[in-house]
Design a protein around this motif. Structure first.
Motif, PDB file in Angstrom:
ATOM      1  N   UNK A 144      12.845 -60.253  -3.972  1.00  0.00           N
ATOM      2  CA  UNK A 144      11.738 -59.525  -4.598  1.00  0.00           C
ATOM      3  C   UNK A 144      10.928 -60.368  -5.589  1.00  0.00           C
ATOM      4  N   UNK A 145      11.556 -61.220  -6.428  1.00  0.00           N
ATOM      5  CA  UNK A 145      10.746 -62.035  -7.348  1.00  0.00           C
ATOM      6  C   UNK A 145       9.833 -63.025  -6.629  1.00  0.00           C
ATOM      7  N   UNK A 146      10.269 -63.517  -5.474  1.00  0.00           N
ATOM      8  CA  UNK A 146       9.426 -64.417  -4.689  1.00  0.00           C
ATOM      9  C   UNK A 146       8.211 -63.662  -4.167  1.00  0.00           C
ATOM     10  N   UNK A 147       8.435 -62.440  -3.738  1.00  0.00           N
ATOM     11  CA  UNK A 147       7.320 -61.613  -3.284  1.00  0.00           C
ATOM     12  C   UNK A 147       6.309 -61.418  -4.411  1.00  0.00           C
ATOM     13  N   UNK A 148       6.814 -61.068  -5.592  1.00  0.00           N
ATOM     14  CA  UNK A 148       5.926 -60.803  -6.727  1.00  0.00           C
ATOM     15  C   UNK A 148       5.099 -62.040  -7.093  1.00  0.00           C
ATOM     16  N   UNK A 149       5.758 -63.191  -7.142  1.00  0.00           N
ATOM     17  CA  UNK A 149       5.043 -64.429  -7.496  1.00  0.00           C
ATOM     18  C   UNK A 149       3.994 -64.781  -6.451  1.00  0.00           C
ATOM     19  N   UNK A 150       4.357 -64.683  -5.172  1.00  0.00           N
ATOM     20  CA  UNK A 150       3.423 -65.033  -4.102  1.00  0.00           C
ATOM     21  C   UNK A 150       2.240 -64.063  -4.081  1.00  0.00           C
ATOM     22  N   UNK A 151       2.529 -62.779  -4.233  1.00  0.00           N
ATOM     23  CA  UNK A 151       1.446 -61.796  -4.214  1.00  0.00           C
ATOM     24  C   UNK A 151       0.483 -62.010  -5.380  1.00  0.00           C
ATOM     25  N   UNK A 152       1.004 -62.438  -6.534  1.00  0.00           N
ATOM     26  CA  UNK A 152       0.137 -62.714  -7.684  1.00  0.00           C
ATOM     27  C   UNK A 152      -0.837 -63.854  -7.381  1.00  0.00           C
ATOM     28  N   UNK A 174      -5.551 -56.453   9.716  1.00  0.00           N
ATOM     29  CA  UNK A 174      -6.839 -56.630  10.394  1.00  0.00           C
ATOM     30  C   UNK A 174      -7.073 -58.067  10.838  1.00  0.00           C
ATOM     31  N   UNK A 175      -6.052 -58.912  10.686  1.00  0.00           N
ATOM     32  CA  UNK A 175      -6.189 -60.315  11.048  1.00  0.00           C
ATOM     33  C   UNK A 175      -5.500 -60.614  12.375  1.00  0.00           C
ATOM     34  N   UNK A 176      -5.718 -61.824  12.857  1.00  0.00           N
ATOM     35  CA  UNK A 176      -5.054 -62.267  14.086  1.00  0.00           C
ATOM     36  C   UNK A 176      -3.538 -62.299  13.917  1.00  0.00           C
ATOM     37  N   UNK A 177      -3.072 -62.445  12.674  1.00  0.00           N
ATOM     38  CA  UNK A 177      -1.631 -62.505  12.424  1.00  0.00           C
ATOM     39  C   UNK A 177      -0.917 -61.246  12.887  1.00  0.00           C
ATOM     40  N   UNK A 178      -1.612 -60.110  12.910  1.00  0.00           N
ATOM     41  CA  UNK A 178      -0.995 -58.838  13.302  1.00  0.00           C
ATOM     42  C   UNK A 178      -0.591 -58.814  14.771  1.00  0.00           C
ATOM     43  N   UNK A 179      -1.075 -59.782  15.537  1.00  0.00           N
ATOM     44  CA  UNK A 179      -0.684 -59.853  16.953  1.00  0.00           C
ATOM     45  C   UNK A 179       0.753 -60.347  17.124  1.00  0.00           C
ATOM     46  N   UNK A 180       1.293 -60.953  16.061  1.00  0.00           N
ATOM     47  CA  UNK A 180       2.655 -61.495  16.158  1.00  0.00           C
ATOM     48  C   UNK A 180       3.555 -60.800  15.148  1.00  0.00           C
ATOM     49  N   UNK A 181       4.346 -59.861  15.630  1.00  0.00           N
ATOM     50  CA  UNK A 181       5.333 -59.203  14.779  1.00  0.00           C
ATOM     51  C   UNK A 181       6.725 -59.561  15.286  1.00  0.00           C
ATOM     52  N   UNK A 182       7.710 -59.370  14.434  1.00  0.00           N
ATOM     53  CA  UNK A 182       9.094 -59.654  14.821  1.00  0.00           C
ATOM     54  C   UNK A 182      10.029 -58.803  13.976  1.00  0.00           C
ATOM     55  N   UNK A 183      11.229 -58.626  14.473  1.00  0.00           N
ATOM     56  CA  UNK A 183      12.261 -57.975  13.682  1.00  0.00           C
ATOM     57  C   UNK A 183      12.812 -58.980  12.677  1.00  0.00           C
ATOM     58  N   UNK A 184      13.030 -58.522  11.464  1.00  0.00           N
ATOM     59  CA  UNK A 184      13.591 -59.381  10.428  1.00  0.00           C
ATOM     60  C   UNK A 184      14.541 -58.582   9.546  1.00  0.00           C
ATOM     61  N   UNK A 185      15.561 -59.264   9.029  1.00  0.00           N
ATOM     62  CA  UNK A 185      16.471 -58.637   8.070  1.00  0.00           C
ATOM     63  C   UNK A 185      16.387 -59.324   6.698  1.00  0.00           C
ATOM     64  N   UNK A 186      15.393 -60.195   6.532  1.00  0.00           N
ATOM     65  CA  UNK A 186      15.280 -60.965   5.302  1.00  0.00           C
ATOM     66  C   UNK A 186      14.983 -60.110   4.077  1.00  0.00           C
ATOM     67  N   UNK A 187      14.176 -59.079   4.243  1.00  0.00           N
ATOM     68  CA  UNK A 187      13.664 -58.361   3.077  1.00  0.00           C
ATOM     69  C   UNK A 187      14.567 -57.228   2.613  1.00  0.00           C
ATOM     70  N   UNK A 188      15.405 -56.727   3.490  1.00  0.00           N
ATOM     71  CA  UNK A 188      16.281 -55.611   3.105  1.00  0.00           C
ATOM     72  C   UNK A 188      17.722 -55.791   3.561  1.00  0.00           C
ATOM     73  N   UNK A 189      17.943 -56.621   4.578  1.00  0.00           N
ATOM     74  CA  UNK A 189      19.277 -56.772   5.136  1.00  0.00           C
ATOM     75  C   UNK A 189      19.477 -56.000   6.416  1.00  0.00           C
ATOM     76  N   UNK A 190      18.428 -55.325   6.896  1.00  0.00           N
ATOM     77  CA  UNK A 190      18.521 -54.535   8.120  1.00  0.00           C
ATOM     78  C   UNK A 190      17.289 -54.834   8.972  1.00  0.00           C
TER      79      UNK A 190
END
Length: 351
Positions: A306-314, A259-275
């Motif tokens: 995944x651990x970086x995600x968990x720490x940042x989300x916390x 719901x933020x302005x950030x949603x206007x900018x999406x991109x393809x990424x392989x960082x989170x899964x490798x695909x």
């Protein structure tokens, strides 16, 4: 262009499919969409066998209408210790920032492909529809699904993939445009220059195939539905627009991003899964490079980040979270799934 009755094929009232979205939904969304007359979907690639059984039981309890189970068909890669070490070295500054000991992070895949064992599990459940990403399962498994009367859908990102799927038993082909959120479904070629936007891909697939073609990618409202149908689609698949529905399991952090302005900018990424997968651009994508070759092959990239995600989300941050989203989040609003389904259905016109 042939006119297919996709709703009759699927056993639904509407030729509308809720896209399966791992991590942001469970049975509740599938039930609500199916009850509204469309085809609710359950993503199964990240679910353990007992979880699949529980979720299907919940769907059967919640609705008598048809539903879809979705699986991946990737070929698991061989672990590469050197590549994994390079990936963790790249992430080392972030581990230090968050106080993470990388020695305690186990390696391993986060998603399993459809297999004979999974087919054994779900055959007694008799799901009416199965959909597949990254191709199709082995021919003998396709034959088993057909024998119990299951309908098979699969994603194509090129005309060549659509023809391949049709020749190997797909009852309908999902035309996944480049606008779509989440993982790209390509499987015959990794060359992203061969990927097209939906309204370029859709009419080509409609002209090339003899099975129904379902439009997916960037469709968020009735006008988008009508446009896809005007180009020959037999129906549509919608994902991102459902992510703010009350029945979705989308996290508060992800909901805020959509719901933020950030949603206007999406991109393809392989960082989170490798695909390659489309999501809202965040810190990890900006600093590491969204398509960095350092990330191991799918799905081996997941465990180290995944651990970086968990720490940042916390800490209330989505800096290392895969904020999956299509390019058109305009129709992504908080509302009941039934209300959204009926609003989208207006694009089909009188029936």
């Amino acid at each position: 262009m042939p006119n297919f009755d996709l709703a009759r094929l699927l056993g639904t009232e509407l030729p509308l499919i809720q896209a399966p979205m791992a991590g942001v939904q469970g049975s509740a969304l599938a039930i609500a969409v199916s009850q509204a007359g469309a085809l609710g979907s359950l993503p199964c690639a990240m679910l353990a066998p007992d979880a699949i059984q529980r979720e299907v039981a919940a769907i059967r309890t919640g609705t008598w209408r048809p539903f879809n189970l979705n699986f991946f068909c990737h070929t698991p890669p061989e672990p590469d210790e050197a590549h994994e070490a390079r990936w963790r070295e790249r992430l080392a500054p972030y581990y230090a920032e968050f106080g993470i000991d990388p020695a305690g992070i186990a390696a391993g895949p986060g998603r399993q492909p459809f297999s004979a064992a999974l087919c054994d599990l779900i055959e007694p459940l008799r799901p009416p529809v199965l959909s597949f990403h990254f191709g199709l399962p082995a021919p003998e498994l396709v034959a088993r699904i057909k024998r119990w009367g299951g309908r098979i859908l699969a994603s194509a990102t090129t005309v060549e993939e659509g023809r391949w799927l049709q020749a190997r038993g797909a009852d309908a082909v999902i035309a996944q445009g480049l606008e779509a959120g989440g993982h790209r479904g390509h499987f015959l070629s990794d060359d992203l220059s061969r990927q097209s936007g939906l309204f370029a891909l859709l009419p080509q697939l409609v002209a090339a195939l003899d099975v129904p073609v379902i439009a997916a990618g960037g469709i968020a409202d009735a006008a988008g539905v009508a446009a896809a149908m005007a180009l020959g689609a037999a129906g549509v698949q919608v994902g991102t627009a459902y992510m703010l529905c009350a029945e979705a399991a989308t996290s508060a952090l992800h909901r805020a991003a959509l719901q933020s302005e950030a949603a206007r900018h999406t991109a393809l990424t392989r960082l989170f899964t490798g695909r390659p997968a489309r999501g809202i651009v965040n810190r990890a994508m900006r600093e590491l490079g969204a398509m960095s070759p350092d990330a191991p092959a799918f799905p081996l990239a997941t465990s180290a980040i995944a651990p970086l995600r968990a720490k940042a989300e916390a800490q209330g941050s989505g800096d290392f979270t895969p904020l999956w989203s299509g390019q058109n989040a305009a129709g992504c609003r908080p509302m009941p799934a039934r209300e959204l389904t009926r609003a989208l259905a207006a694009g089909f016109g009188p029936r």
